[in-house]
Structures are given as C-alpha cells and as structure tokens.
Design a protein around this motif. Sequence first.
Motif, PDB file in Angstrom:
ATOM      1  N   GLN A   7       1.058  -1.094  -0.203  1.00  0.00           N
ATOM      2  CA  GLN A   7      -0.251   0.452  -0.130  1.00  0.00           C
ATOM      3  C   GLN A   7       0.864   0.761  -0.050  1.00  0.00           C
ATOM      4  O   GLN A   7       0.487   2.395  -0.607  1.00  0.00           O
ATOM      5  N   ARG A   8       1.883   0.987   1.247  1.00  0.00           N
ATOM      6  CA  ARG A   8       3.007   2.343   0.955  1.00  0.00           C
ATOM      7  C   ARG A   8       3.542   2.076  -0.535  1.00  0.00           C
ATOM      8  O   ARG A   8       3.021   4.079  -0.902  1.00  0.00           O
ATOM      9  N   LYS A   9       4.313   1.810  -0.691  1.00  0.00           N
ATOM     10  CA  LYS A   9       4.379   1.832  -2.390  1.00  0.00           C
ATOM     11  C   LYS A   9       3.855   2.205  -2.920  1.00  0.00           C
ATOM     12  O   LYS A   9       4.049   3.441  -3.896  1.00  0.00           O
ATOM     13  N   VAL A  10       2.164   2.103  -3.757  1.00  0.00           N
ATOM     14  CA  VAL A  10       1.182   2.616  -4.311  1.00  0.00           C
ATOM     15  C   VAL A  10       0.716   4.272  -4.167  1.00  0.00           C
ATOM     16  O   VAL A  10       1.005   5.090  -5.075  1.00  0.00           O
ATOM     17  N   TYR A  11       0.848   4.090  -2.765  1.00  0.00           N
ATOM     18  CA  TYR A  11       0.504   5.444  -2.302  1.00  0.00           C
ATOM     19  C   TYR A  11       1.711   6.059  -2.727  1.00  0.00           C
ATOM     20  O   TYR A  11       1.438   8.023  -3.479  1.00  0.00           O
ATOM     21  N   MET A  12       2.937   5.956  -2.096  1.00  0.00           N
ATOM     22  CA  MET A  12       3.924   7.605  -2.384  1.00  0.00           C
ATOM     23  C   MET A  12       4.098   7.642  -4.025  1.00  0.00           C
ATOM     24  O   MET A  12       4.126   8.520  -4.401  1.00  0.00           O
ATOM     25  N   LEU A  13       3.942   6.447  -4.852  1.00  0.00           N
ATOM     26  CA  LEU A  13       3.460   6.793  -6.407  1.00  0.00           C
ATOM     27  C   LEU A  13       2.395   7.538  -6.756  1.00  0.00           C
ATOM     28  O   LEU A  13       2.594   8.422  -7.965  1.00  0.00           O
ATOM     29  N   LEU A  35       1.798   9.449 -10.219  1.00  0.00           N
ATOM     30  CA  LEU A  35       1.328   8.837 -10.946  1.00  0.00           C
ATOM     31  C   LEU A  35      -0.072   8.368 -11.611  1.00  0.00           C
ATOM     32  O   LEU A  35      -0.474   7.775 -10.014  1.00  0.00           O
ATOM     33  N   PRO A  36      -0.896   8.114 -12.207  1.00  0.00           N
ATOM     34  CA  PRO A  36      -1.173   7.384 -12.405  1.00  0.00           C
ATOM     35  C   PRO A  36      -1.679   5.365 -12.357  1.00  0.00           C
ATOM     36  O   PRO A  36      -0.856   4.976 -12.594  1.00  0.00           O
ATOM     37  N   VAL A  37      -2.988   5.252 -11.937  1.00  0.00           N
ATOM     38  CA  VAL A  37      -3.086   3.939 -11.918  1.00  0.00           C
ATOM     39  C   VAL A  37      -2.219   3.132 -12.658  1.00  0.00           C
ATOM     40  O   VAL A  37      -1.651   2.494 -11.963  1.00  0.00           O
ATOM     41  N   GLU A  49      -4.791  -1.062  -8.321  1.00  0.00           N
ATOM     42  CA  GLU A  49      -6.508  -0.268  -7.954  1.00  0.00           C
ATOM     43  C   GLU A  49      -6.780  -0.207  -6.749  1.00  0.00           C
ATOM     44  O   GLU A  49      -7.263   0.806  -5.600  1.00  0.00           O
ATOM     45  N   ASN A  50      -7.178  -1.462  -6.817  1.00  0.00           N
ATOM     46  CA  ASN A  50      -7.162  -1.468  -4.960  1.00  0.00           C
ATOM     47  C   ASN A  50      -6.876  -1.667  -3.783  1.00  0.00           C
ATOM     48  O   ASN A  50      -6.811  -0.734  -2.887  1.00  0.00           O
ATOM     49  N   ARG A  51      -4.949  -1.432  -3.316  1.00  0.00           N
ATOM     50  CA  ARG A  51      -3.975  -1.692  -2.861  1.00  0.00           C
ATOM     51  C   ARG A  51      -4.306   0.352  -3.099  1.00  0.00           C
ATOM     52  O   ARG A  51      -3.795   0.808  -1.656  1.00  0.00           O
ATOM     53  N   LEU A  52      -4.417   0.556  -4.150  1.00  0.00           N
ATOM     54  CA  LEU A  52      -4.781   2.759  -3.363  1.00  0.00           C
ATOM     55  C   LEU A  52      -5.990   2.735  -3.016  1.00  0.00           C
ATOM     56  O   LEU A  52      -5.422   4.490  -1.939  1.00  0.00           O
ATOM     57  N   SER A  53      -6.764   2.284  -2.949  1.00  0.00           N
ATOM     58  CA  SER A  53      -7.739   3.071  -2.633  1.00  0.00           C
ATOM     59  C   SER A  53      -7.902   2.713  -1.093  1.00  0.00           C
ATOM     60  O   SER A  53      -8.079   3.015  -0.106  1.00  0.00           O
ATOM     61  N   GLU A  54      -7.104   1.248  -0.425  1.00  0.00           N
ATOM     62  CA  GLU A  54      -7.460   1.428   1.102  1.00  0.00           C
ATOM     63  C   GLU A  54      -6.519   1.982   1.271  1.00  0.00           C
ATOM     64  O   GLU A  54      -6.876   2.513   2.860  1.00  0.00           O
ATOM     65  N   ALA A  55      -4.963   2.371   0.741  1.00  0.00           N
ATOM     66  CA  ALA A  55      -4.303   3.510   1.606  1.00  0.00           C
ATOM     67  C   ALA A  55      -5.047   4.590   1.763  1.00  0.00           C
ATOM     68  O   ALA A  55      -4.369   4.850   3.003  1.00  0.00           O
TER      69      ALA A  55
END
Length: 173
Positions: A125-131, A137-139, A154-160
């Motif tokens: 989640q942290r990696k996706v959120y930071m990117l 960056l878009p999903v 998309e799910n990891r970003l949404s959760e984050a």
Amino acid sequence: MSHTSETSDIAEQVARYYEQHRDEMVHYVYQRTCHACESEDIVHDVFLRLLSSGMMVNAGTLPCLLYTMLSHSVADWWRRKQAHEQWQQHATMEQMDQMDPQRMCEWHDTAEAVEHCMNRLTAEQRKVYMLSIYDGLPVREISRELQCDYKYTENRLSEARRKVRHELRRRLA
C-alpha cells in the motif's frame, strides 16, 4: 574486411545479444532501481549508446562491457534522482523559511501525521500510495511500474487512501 562490414558485424552481435539477454539485463537494473519502466529505459539507452559509439566489441567482451555500462548508468540514475530530491527538499525549505511560525508548526504537524499514517500502511500500500502522491503517477502507470494487475493496484491505492484519510482525521481532530 572493410570498416563498414566490421561495424555491421558488431551491430549484429549487439542485436543478437540484446534479443537473447534483454530480460536478464532489465531484471539486473530493476534489482538496483526498483523501477520497471526506468529499468527498461536504462537498458535501451545503454544499447543505443553502445551501437552509436563505434567501439570495437567482440562476443567475448560484449557482456562485460554491457554490464559495466549498465552499472554506471544505474549509478548515474541514482545520482540524478538524489539531486532532484535534494532540490525539491531545498525548494520546500525555502518556502518554509518564508512562512510565519504558526503555519510552519501546522505544516510540521501535518507532515508528521502523514508520515505516521504512511508507516501504518502495508509495504504494498505504501509503495502504491507514494507513487501516486509523490510521483503523481496514475494507476495504470503504477501497475506497469510495479508489474502488477491494474485492478490489484487500484485496490491497494484505494485501501491506502482510505486508511490515510481515516488516520489523519483521527490524529488531526
């Protein structure tokens, strides 16, 4: 043998080596940068530099030369990245110097709260959120960068985002 046919033979050797070992070289660079797209770009740049350099290369020296060039390119990439981050930090510090003390304290508290929230995220989640947040960056690009399925990313970003919002509301209330 003429110079033109020697150049052609070298280009063929390089092209053959690229076809056979491209994936392993991209993986080599990825292990050092953790950026899939950047890794491919670095590998392509090295091959283009080698082809346009006119260096005399043979099948025995080609792998060593390529990996040396890749290693130097990765080091250059990290130096540029570090310089960019230092510049951004310097620009942020200049903006902070112009803030009044109250706003500076608020900014510091908010930054501390965001860092706390990010530390509570899973590594994925942290990696996706930071990117998403820091690199903008878009999903689709994040999923390509991390070599993950679009929906998974998309799910990891949404959760984050949900976790960070909830934690920020709780901490800043």
